[in-house]
Design an enzyme around this catalytic site. Structure first.
Site, PDB file in Angstrom:
ATOM      1  N   GLY A 167       0.843  -1.205   0.000  1.00  0.00           N
ATOM      2  CA  GLY A 167       0.000   0.000   0.000  1.00  0.00           C
ATOM      3  C   GLY A 167       0.867   1.240   0.000  1.00  0.00           C
TER       4      GLY A 167
ATOM      5  N   TRP B 251      -0.379   6.424   4.546  1.00  0.00           N
ATOM      6  CA  TRP B 251       0.186   5.772   5.729  1.00  0.00           C
ATOM      7  C   TRP B 251       1.279   4.780   5.352  1.00  0.00           C
ATOM      8  CZ3 TRP B 251       1.915   6.642   9.994  1.00  0.00           C
ATOM      9  CH2 TRP B 251       1.841   5.840  11.124  1.00  0.00           C
TER      10      TRP B 251
ATOM     11  N   LYS C 163     -12.350   4.788  17.130  1.00  0.00           N
ATOM     12  CA  LYS C 163     -12.233   6.248  17.304  1.00  0.00           C
ATOM     13  C   LYS C 163     -12.590   7.007  16.031  1.00  0.00           C
ATOM     14  CE  LYS C 163      -8.394   6.688  14.851  1.00  0.00           C
ATOM     15  NZ  LYS C 163      -8.190   7.472  13.638  1.00  0.00           N
TER      16      LYS C 163
ATOM     17  N   ASP D 246      -5.226   8.118  20.302  1.00  0.00           N
ATOM     18  CA  ASP D 246      -5.650   8.279  18.909  1.00  0.00           C
ATOM     19  C   ASP D 246      -6.971   9.051  18.839  1.00  0.00           C
ATOM     20  OD1 ASP D 246      -5.447   8.054  16.205  1.00  0.00           O
ATOM     21  OD2 ASP D 246      -5.717   5.882  16.109  1.00  0.00           O
TER      22      ASP D 246
HETATM   23  N1  LIG Z   1      -3.199   8.421   6.819  1.00  0.00           N
HETATM   24  C1  LIG Z   1      -3.115   8.307   8.119  1.00  0.00           C
HETATM   25  O1  LIG Z   1      -2.856   9.300   8.822  1.00  0.00           O
HETATM   26  C2  LIG Z   1      -3.308   6.980   8.773  1.00  0.00           C
HETATM   27  C3  LIG Z   1      -4.036   5.979   8.167  1.00  0.00           C
HETATM   28  N2  LIG Z   1      -4.243   4.796   8.826  1.00  0.00           N
HETATM   29  C4  LIG Z   1      -5.012   3.719   8.222  1.00  0.00           C
HETATM   30  O2  LIG Z   1      -4.246   3.151   7.162  1.00  0.00           O
HETATM   31  C5  LIG Z   1      -5.114   2.687   6.119  1.00  0.00           C
HETATM   32  C6  LIG Z   1      -4.689   3.327   4.821  1.00  0.00           C
HETATM   33  O3  LIG Z   1      -4.832   4.719   4.988  1.00  0.00           O
HETATM   34  P1  LIG Z   1      -4.159   5.778   4.003  1.00  0.00           P
HETATM   35  O4  LIG Z   1      -2.823   5.321   3.569  1.00  0.00           O
HETATM   36  O5  LIG Z   1      -4.265   7.073   4.646  1.00  0.00           O
HETATM   37  O6  LIG Z   1      -5.185   5.686   2.792  1.00  0.00           O
HETATM   38  P2  LIG Z   1      -4.944   6.015   1.282  1.00  0.00           P
HETATM   39  O7  LIG Z   1      -6.300   6.170   0.700  1.00  0.00           O
HETATM   40  O8  LIG Z   1      -3.940   7.102   1.135  1.00  0.00           O
HETATM   41  O9  LIG Z   1      -4.277   4.675   0.743  1.00  0.00           O
HETATM   42  C7  LIG Z   1      -4.994   3.468   0.703  1.00  0.00           C
HETATM   43  C8  LIG Z   1      -4.086   2.389   0.210  1.00  0.00           C
HETATM   44  O10 LIG Z   1      -4.831   1.163   0.105  1.00  0.00           O
HETATM   45  C9  LIG Z   1      -4.613   0.630  -1.188  1.00  0.00           C
HETATM   46  N3  LIG Z   1      -5.757  -0.172  -1.629  1.00  0.00           N
HETATM   47  C10 LIG Z   1      -7.068   0.054  -1.418  1.00  0.00           C
HETATM   48  N4  LIG Z   1      -7.791  -0.938  -1.959  1.00  0.00           N
HETATM   49  C11 LIG Z   1      -6.929  -1.810  -2.525  1.00  0.00           C
HETATM   50  C12 LIG Z   1      -7.054  -3.018  -3.236  1.00  0.00           C
HETATM   51  N5  LIG Z   1      -8.255  -3.563  -3.490  1.00  0.00           N
HETATM   52  N6  LIG Z   1      -5.945  -3.644  -3.645  1.00  0.00           N
HETATM   53  C13 LIG Z   1      -4.738  -3.105  -3.394  1.00  0.00           C
HETATM   54  N7  LIG Z   1      -4.547  -1.962  -2.734  1.00  0.00           N
HETATM   55  C14 LIG Z   1      -5.632  -1.328  -2.307  1.00  0.00           C
HETATM   56  C15 LIG Z   1      -4.422   1.832  -2.071  1.00  0.00           C
HETATM   57  O11 LIG Z   1      -3.779   1.426  -3.212  1.00  0.00           O
HETATM   58  P3  LIG Z   1      -3.804   2.277  -4.544  1.00  0.00           P
HETATM   59  O12 LIG Z   1      -2.941   3.465  -4.251  1.00  0.00           O
HETATM   60  O13 LIG Z   1      -3.196   1.315  -5.483  1.00  0.00           O
HETATM   61  O14 LIG Z   1      -5.228   2.653  -4.818  1.00  0.00           O
HETATM   62  C16 LIG Z   1      -3.527   2.693  -1.170  1.00  0.00           C
HETATM   63  O15 LIG Z   1      -2.199   2.242  -1.196  1.00  0.00           O
HETATM   64  C17 LIG Z   1      -6.546   3.051   6.556  1.00  0.00           C
HETATM   65  O16 LIG Z   1      -7.125   1.934   7.150  1.00  0.00           O
HETATM   66  C18 LIG Z   1      -6.324   4.171   7.585  1.00  0.00           C
HETATM   67  O17 LIG Z   1      -7.365   4.216   8.545  1.00  0.00           O
HETATM   68  C19 LIG Z   1      -3.720   4.573  10.059  1.00  0.00           C
HETATM   69  C20 LIG Z   1      -2.975   5.540  10.687  1.00  0.00           C
HETATM   70  C21 LIG Z   1      -2.705   6.810  10.091  1.00  0.00           C
HETATM   71  O1  LIG Z   2      -5.798   7.228  12.184  1.00  0.00           O
HETATM   72  C1  LIG Z   2      -5.378   8.327  11.992  1.00  0.00           C
HETATM   73  C2  LIG Z   2      -4.529   9.048  12.954  1.00  0.00           C
HETATM   74  O2  LIG Z   2      -4.070   8.204  13.955  1.00  0.00           O
HETATM   75  C3  LIG Z   2      -5.737   9.033  10.742  1.00  0.00           C
HETATM   76  O3  LIG Z   2      -7.004   9.540  10.871  1.00  0.00           O
HETATM   77  P1  LIG Z   2      -7.898   9.756   9.570  1.00  0.00           P
HETATM   78  O4  LIG Z   2      -7.999   8.410   8.906  1.00  0.00           O
HETATM   79  O5  LIG Z   2      -9.194  10.263  10.099  1.00  0.00           O
HETATM   80  O6  LIG Z   2      -7.188  10.761   8.719  1.00  0.00           O
END
Ligand SMILES: NC(=O)C1=CN([C@@H]2O[C@H](COP(=O)(O)OP(=O)(O)OC[C@H]3O[C@@H](n4cnc5c(N)ncnc54)[C@H](OP(=O)(O)O)[C@@H]3O)[C@@H](O)[C@H]2O)C=CC1
Ligand SMILES: O=C(CO)COP(=O)(O)O
Length: 315
Positions: free
Chosen positions: A13, A17, A168, A221
């Site tokens: 991914g 994150w 959360k 969080d």
């Molecule tokens: N951003 C943040 O601050 C934080 C996020 N998180 C958690 O991390 C997770 C990802 O968040 P975030 O990175 O922000 O989200 P994004 O939307 O930026 O990224 C999502 C990722 O998931 C991939 N993805 C989704 N569906 C598929 C699929 N069917 N097959 C392959 N890859 C897939 C996307 O790939 P592609 O790019 O190829 O579409 C992308 O790499 C979430 O659950 C979020 O709650 C946790 C802590 C902090």
């Molecule tokens: O989980 C997160 C911070 O810890 C990110 O929050 P959001 O997915 O709401 O941006």
């Protein structure tokens, strides 16, 4: 930076994150490879000899990606880390349950905490938690990510750590509504505190320890997400309060707001198990367009009056 204990880390991914976590591990001198659907490297190449496989895939893709990984050779020594914060709609499984059922012989570690990725990418200091039933696996992941700007704690309650980060998000949507309606600091403190009570109640039902919710992956969080415009979940609530429809909000949102789906799944499960979740219930009705933000507030304020806690000794 060179590292004598350099590990081979595959990050699945390349979203916000996954990229931030990849940069943290690379800055510590580990060999990091990142896989995304649109990237040049195949999944097979990224996974080759990986000692740690970390998934930062959003919830909707976790099962599919786990199945793809399962079709490839993975050593039983490889540690899986999940950083996704969501629940699967069809099964209500958490991401770690999906990874563990796909790889029953491997250690699975949950990584979760107050970690807004934009702040981490700006190299601001942050703390997080890595939790597993297998302590040595949590310790190995702690070593990979710990640095002077990312403090990593171990925890033996993976269900609690994972649910803290997931639940959360629903309260963060409510907090965004609260700020969007300009309800003030007292209202926000009341909402977040009662939100934590709701998280503990649901978590206990699902086998999580109460103390975990008072730590970084729960209260920590919750505070970060409910107080930051960087949070996508908070933004959903804030913009709904400004009168936008959910479709309008989501079409302009950068990245994933997992709380929208989590809320639906949670509501179904809470109904089946008779768990009172008044805030989640109002967020659910709001997201479905059944009530306005003001009506949601009125519903919460005019619920039956009751004690704050039911103490076991009756006091
Ligand atoms: N951003 C943040 O601050 C934080 C996020 N998180 C958690 O991390 C997770 C990802 O968040 P975030 O990175 O922000 O989200 P994004 O939307 O930026 O990224 C999502 C990722 O998931 C991939 N993805 C989704 N569906 C598929 C699929 N069917 N097959 C392959 N890859 C897939 C996307 O790939 P592609 O790019 O190829 O579409 C992308 O790499 C979430 O659950 C979020 O709650 C946790 C802590 C902090
Ligand atoms: O989980 C997160 C911070 O810890 C990110 O929050 P959001 O997915 O709401 O941006």
């Amino acid at each position: 930076m060179t590292n004598d204990n350099s590990q081979s880390v595959a990050i699945l991914g390349a979203g916000a994150w996954g990229t931030a976590l990849a940069n943290l591990a690379a800055a510590n001198g580990h060999q990091v490879r990142v896989w995304s659907r649109w990237g040049e490297e195949t999944l097979e190449a990224v996974l080759e000899d990986a000692q740690i496989i970390l998934s930062a895939i959003s919830m909707k893709g976790v099962r599919d990606v786990a199945a793809q990984v399962k079709s490839l050779p993975v050593s039983p020594e490889t540690i899986f880390v999940t950083a996704t914060k969501g629940l699967e709609p069809e099964t209500t499984c958490t991401p770690s349950q999906i990874w563990q059922s796909a790889f029953p012989d491997n250690a699975v570690v949950v990584l979760s905490g107050p970690n807004l990725s934009k702040e981490i990418e700006m190299e601001l200091p942050a703390a997080t938690v890595v939790a597993s039933n297998i302590f040595t696996a949590a310790q190995a992941v702690q070593l990979v990510f710990s640095s002077n700007r990312f403090r990593v704690y171990t925890n033996p309650d993976p269900v609690g750590v994972e649910l803290g980060g997931t639940l959360k998000n629903v309260i963060a949507i409510a907090a965004g509504v609260c700020d969007g309606l300009q309800l003030g600091t007292n209202a926000k403190a009341g909402l977040v505190t009662r939100g934590l009570t709701e998280m503990v109640r649901i978590g206990n039902f699902w086998g999580a320890k109460t103390e975990t919710f008072y730590g970084l992956s729960g209260l920590g969080d919750l505070l970060a997400t409910c107080n930051s415009p960087l949070s996508r979940n908070y933004q959903v609530g804030y913009q709904l309060a400004a009168g936008k429809t959910l479709e309008e909000v989501l079409s302009h949102l950068q990245g994933t707001a997992e709380g929208v789906n989590t809320c639906r799944v949670l509501m179904q499960r809470a109904r089946q198990q008779n768990i009172p979740v008044p805030i989640t219930e109002q967020v659910d009705r709001l997201l479905q367009g059944k009530i306005t933000p003001q009506q949601a507030l009125d519903e919460l304020m005019l619920r039956d009056i009751k004690p704050e806690y039911h103490f076991e000794d009756g006091n």
